[in-house]
Design a protein around this motif. Structure first.
Motif, PDB file in Angstrom:
ATOM      1  N   THR A 452       0.976  -1.410  -0.025  1.00 48.02           N
ATOM      2  CA  THR A 452       0.030   0.189   0.122  1.00 48.02           C
ATOM      3  C   THR A 452       0.869   1.156   0.062  1.00 48.02           C
ATOM      4  O   THR A 452       1.807   1.336   0.734  1.00 48.02           O
ATOM      5  CB  THR A 452      -0.823  -0.038   1.272  1.00 48.02           C
ATOM      6  N   THR A 453       0.404   2.016  -1.032  1.00 51.89           N
ATOM      7  CA  THR A 453       1.359   3.349  -1.092  1.00 51.89           C
ATOM      8  C   THR A 453       0.651   4.397  -1.003  1.00 51.89           C
ATOM      9  O   THR A 453       1.258   5.645  -0.920  1.00 51.89           O
ATOM     10  CB  THR A 453       2.229   3.311  -2.539  1.00 51.89           C
ATOM     11  N   GLY A 454      -0.801   4.423  -0.963  1.00 50.23           N
ATOM     12  CA  GLY A 454      -1.661   5.788  -0.920  1.00 50.23           C
ATOM     13  C   GLY A 454      -2.965   5.549  -0.968  1.00 50.23           C
ATOM     14  O   GLY A 454      -3.343   4.016  -0.855  1.00 50.23           O
ATOM     15  N   ALA A 455      -3.829   6.339  -1.012  1.00 48.26           N
ATOM     16  CA  ALA A 455      -5.430   6.040  -0.967  1.00 48.26           C
ATOM     17  C   ALA A 455      -5.701   7.487  -1.741  1.00 48.26           C
ATOM     18  O   ALA A 455      -5.538   8.506  -1.704  1.00 48.26           O
ATOM     19  CB  ALA A 455      -5.991   6.020   0.202  1.00 48.26           C
ATOM     20  N   PHE A 456      -7.040   6.987  -2.690  1.00 49.51           N
ATOM     21  CA  PHE A 456      -7.756   7.882  -3.638  1.00 49.51           C
ATOM     22  C   PHE A 456      -9.241   7.972  -2.778  1.00 49.51           C
ATOM     23  O   PHE A 456      -9.716   6.901  -2.408  1.00 49.51           O
ATOM     24  CB  PHE A 456      -8.233   7.334  -4.756  1.00 49.51           C
ATOM     25  N   LEU A 457      -9.537   9.226  -2.230  1.00 46.78           N
ATOM     26  CA  LEU A 457     -10.825   9.347  -1.687  1.00 46.78           C
ATOM     27  C   LEU A 457     -11.942   9.865  -2.367  1.00 46.78           C
ATOM     28  O   LEU A 457     -11.537  10.812  -3.250  1.00 46.78           O
ATOM     29  CB  LEU A 457     -10.685  10.246  -0.711  1.00 46.78           C
ATOM     30  N   ARG A 458     -13.042   9.326  -2.116  1.00 47.84           N
ATOM     31  CA  ARG A 458     -14.379   9.970  -3.080  1.00 47.84           C
ATOM     32  C   ARG A 458     -15.379  10.427  -1.962  1.00 47.84           C
ATOM     33  O   ARG A 458     -15.883   9.238  -1.410  1.00 47.84           O
ATOM     34  CB  ARG A 458     -14.725   9.045  -4.079  1.00 47.84           C
ATOM     35  N   GLY A 459     -15.697  11.392  -2.203  1.00 45.47           N
ATOM     36  CA  GLY A 459     -17.139  11.838  -0.824  1.00 45.47           C
ATOM     37  C   GLY A 459     -18.104  11.140  -1.384  1.00 45.47           C
ATOM     38  O   GLY A 459     -18.499  11.316  -2.858  1.00 45.47           O
ATOM     39  N   ALA A 471      -5.264  10.838  -0.122  1.00 42.27           N
ATOM     40  CA  ALA A 471      -5.111  10.960   1.239  1.00 42.27           C
ATOM     41  C   ALA A 471      -3.625  11.534   1.326  1.00 42.27           C
ATOM     42  O   ALA A 471      -2.770  11.430   0.453  1.00 42.27           O
ATOM     43  CB  ALA A 471      -5.016   9.675   1.884  1.00 42.27           C
ATOM     44  N   LYS A 472      -3.482  12.100   2.457  1.00 38.80           N
ATOM     45  CA  LYS A 472      -1.945  12.646   2.709  1.00 38.80           C
ATOM     46  C   LYS A 472      -1.025  11.587   2.545  1.00 38.80           C
ATOM     47  O   LYS A 472      -1.031  10.637   3.061  1.00 38.80           O
ATOM     48  CB  LYS A 472      -2.202  13.358   4.158  1.00 38.80           C
ATOM     49  N   ARG A 473      -0.028  12.229   2.027  1.00 36.52           N
ATOM     50  CA  ARG A 473       1.403  11.280   1.969  1.00 36.52           C
ATOM     51  C   ARG A 473       1.286  10.362   0.777  1.00 36.52           C
ATOM     52  O   ARG A 473       2.155   9.247   0.955  1.00 36.52           O
ATOM     53  CB  ARG A 473       1.688  10.968   3.346  1.00 36.52           C
TER      54      ARG A 473
END
Length: 608
Positions: A452-459, A471-473
């Motif tokens: 895991t290197t990151g995350a994409f957020l969808r409201g 997401a941060k970082r």
């Protein structure tokens, strides 16, 4: 053979010269090599104009302030044409023939060039179509706009090098005007010459070769076929045919040699230009590299008042210092010091026993602004390198899951976005999708090894929630949201589908499963890549099929174009949705399915 632009300039120094030139160009006298059945065209000027010499006199009188000098050029005759390959590409040797559309394009482009460059100074232009190849004679009054005097030298150059330079620039300009027609400039500096018109006509009108034509007169009772066979068998005629065949071969070989020579010369000039550009680039790179290097510590030590030990060149002494300098490092062996450092700023602070600000001021005074910049940049690089070596790397921490919000996120994905509930549940169980405390759908991004290197957020909260982001970082270039379907679980990836977002990737996968009525037969990866900057190029170039599935709009087309250019992949193909994007297409498909089910219900359409 490449068609070349042709431009020549001749001086007309007397009104009698102007009149003689007009007699030829306006066909006021017999022209032996001209075809009287073909009509020339006056591109600039009227057919019922005054004689050319009168027009030139009037123009000089109204546009100049001083009487022309005795040796002044009164008018300049510009000859414009292109090589036969342009006018008759099917067979350049067919003198007097041309493609009409090509001829008109040439005439219009040349006329526009004359008007743009000379305006009303061009008092006449004749397009000759009655000779071997179409060409133009344009008459220019060489008026200097600044001095309001005649000056062929100012307009076209005088003699020698200046004239060659101006003529070369003029030929550049004319060739650029004809370039859209596929006509190129000839080789710069070529030694090729042209035959003067007068000499050409002398050659045309010279004594023809005597063939004792009376021998070929028809004999009594000789048929036409017999006469033809007798002439054909004549040794003189056969010799001429052989000579003509040899001449054609030699001309073809000459054209091929000229073409090779022109290509070689153009390549040489291009390479020469590129060498000059590289030399300039080298100077710039050297200057930039010099700017990134620190000031030589030996120069700084000397300015500080230290002197080199001639027996031990690395030793510097003075002001109570016993210094060893090695590259960008120094060490003071004096009993009261016994410490070292690195860089010009550190050396100044050590020797002068001053603080950082005082060292900066000293360097500026001793080495100027550029020297100070070099010292500051070097120290900043040194500090940054030390920080990078010892400071812990920032680690990505996924947003905390909130199981109480999951059913709301799940409803958003399955009801508003029309994704398959079983599909969403399966991906959720793998931990690739979950909800955070803000009711955002969290799509985990992983590298190709599964880390895991990151995350994409969808409201998902509210009716018109448009929030989306990372997401941060998150390391956007090190990981992607991706999932695999079909084929053998551990099999090689045979196809990758690239989409702009996780929801788009899952919508594409859902549509494929619906159309194929099951998971794909080949091992397929669905990957969300929102920019060509974060593309895993090396991996994708090993995959047999890559489908570039971005939105059906300008932005989607541009993103797809940049990705396909970067891949250089024979098997990369553009795939467009029928709607704006793949989720829009999926929602339309769901609506169609519901309508189909309603239409197929028992009793549909009956009236009670």
């Amino acid at each position: 053979m490449v068609a070349l632009a042709i431009l020549r300039v001749e001086k007309l120094k007397s009104f009698s010269n102007v009149g003689s030139s007009e007699k030829h160009t306006a066909r006021l006298q017999d022209t032996p090599n001209a075809d009287p059945t073909k009509k020339n065209i006056r591109l600039i000027g009227e057919l019922d104009d005054l004689p050319l010499s009168e027009i030139v006199k009037a123009k000089i009188a109204t546009s100049t302030k001083h009487k022309p000098r005795k040796d002044a050029v009164l008018c300049s005759d510009i000859f414009l044409s292109a090589s036969p390959e342009y006018f008759r590409p099917h067979d350049p040797s067919l003198a007097g023939e041309w493609d009409n559309n090509r001829m008109l394009d040439f005439a219009n482009a040349s006329k526009n060039w004359l008007l743009e460059n000379y305006g009303d100074k061009c008092v006449r232009a004749e397009l000759h179509l009655d000779e071997v190849t179409p060409h133009i004679h344009a008459y220019i009054i060489p008026i200097n706009d600044k001095t309001k005097q005649l000056s062929h030298k100012a307009m076209f150059g005088g003699d020698g090098k200046q004239a060659s330079i101006k003529l070369s620039k003029l030929q550049d300009s004319y060739a650029a005007a004809l370039a859209p027609l596929g006509i190129e400039r000839g080789v710069k500096g070529s030694k090729a010459t042209h035959t003067k018109v007068k000499k050409y006509y002398q050659a045309v009108n010279s004594e023809p070769l005597s063939l004792e034509l009376e021998r070929f007169a028809p004999q009594p009772s000789e048929t036409a076929q017999q006469l033809y066979e007798r002439i054909k068998a004549d040794k003189a005629i056969q010799d001429i045919n052989h000579q003509l065949a040899d001449r054609r071969l030699l001309l073809e070989q000459l054209r091929a040699a000229e073409q090779k020579a022109n290509a070689s010369e153009k390549l040489r000039q291009q390479l020469e230009q590129r060498v000059g550009e590289l030399e300039d680039e080298k100077i710039v790179w050297n200057q930039q590299a010099e700017q990134l290097r620190d000031l030589p510590l030996e120069d700084v030590a000397w300015q500080l008042g230290l002197d080199r030990d001639h027996k031990q060149p690395e030793k510097w002494r003075g002001q109570g210092n016993n210094m060893n300098i090695n590259g960008s490092k120094f060490y003071d062996f004096h009993p009261s010091e016994e410490r070292g450092g690195g860089g010009a700023i550190d050396l100044v602070m050590h020797v002068n026993q001053c603080n950082y600000r005082q060292a900066i001021a000293w360097l500026y005074d001793g080495f100027g602004e550029r020297g100070l910049q070099r010292a500051v940049i070097a120290q900043a690089q040194k500090i940054a390198t030390e920080i990078a070596q010892f400071e812990p790397r920032p680690q990505f921490v996924p947003p905390a899951p909130d199981n109480q919000q999951w059913h709301k996120v799940e409803n958003y994905l399955t009801q508003k976005r029309e994704l398959l509930p079983s599909f969403i549940q399966a991906v959720h169980e793998q931990g690739l999708i979950y909800a955070d405390e803000q009711q955002n759908a969290v799509f985990l991004m992983r590298n190709l090894d599964g880390e895991t290197t990151g995350a994409f957020l969808r409201g998902t909260q509210g009716e018109d929630n448009s929030f989306k982001g990372y997401a941060k970082r998150t390391k956007r270039t090190d990981g992607w949201f991706h999932l695999k379907l079909g084929g053998e679980p551990n099999g090689e990836i045979e196809k990758v589908v690239l989409c702009k977002s996780p929801i788009e990737a899952m919508s594409f996968a859902t549509l494929e499963m619906e159309v194929q009525q099951g998971i794909p037969k080949t091992r397929t990866m669905y990957m969300a890549v929102d920019s060509h900057k974060s593309l895993p190029v090396e991996f994708l170039q090993t995959v047999p099929v890559v489908e570039v599935a971005y939105d059906n709009d300008d932005l989607g087309n541009e993103t797809a174009r940049m990705i396909m250019e970067q891949l250089h992949h024979d098997h990369a193909m553009r795939v467009k949705p029928k709607g704006k994007d793949w989720n829009d297409t999926l929602c339309a498909w769901r609506k169609y399915q519901k309508q189909q089910r309603r239409d197929q219900q028992p009793g549909q359409g009956l009236e009670f």
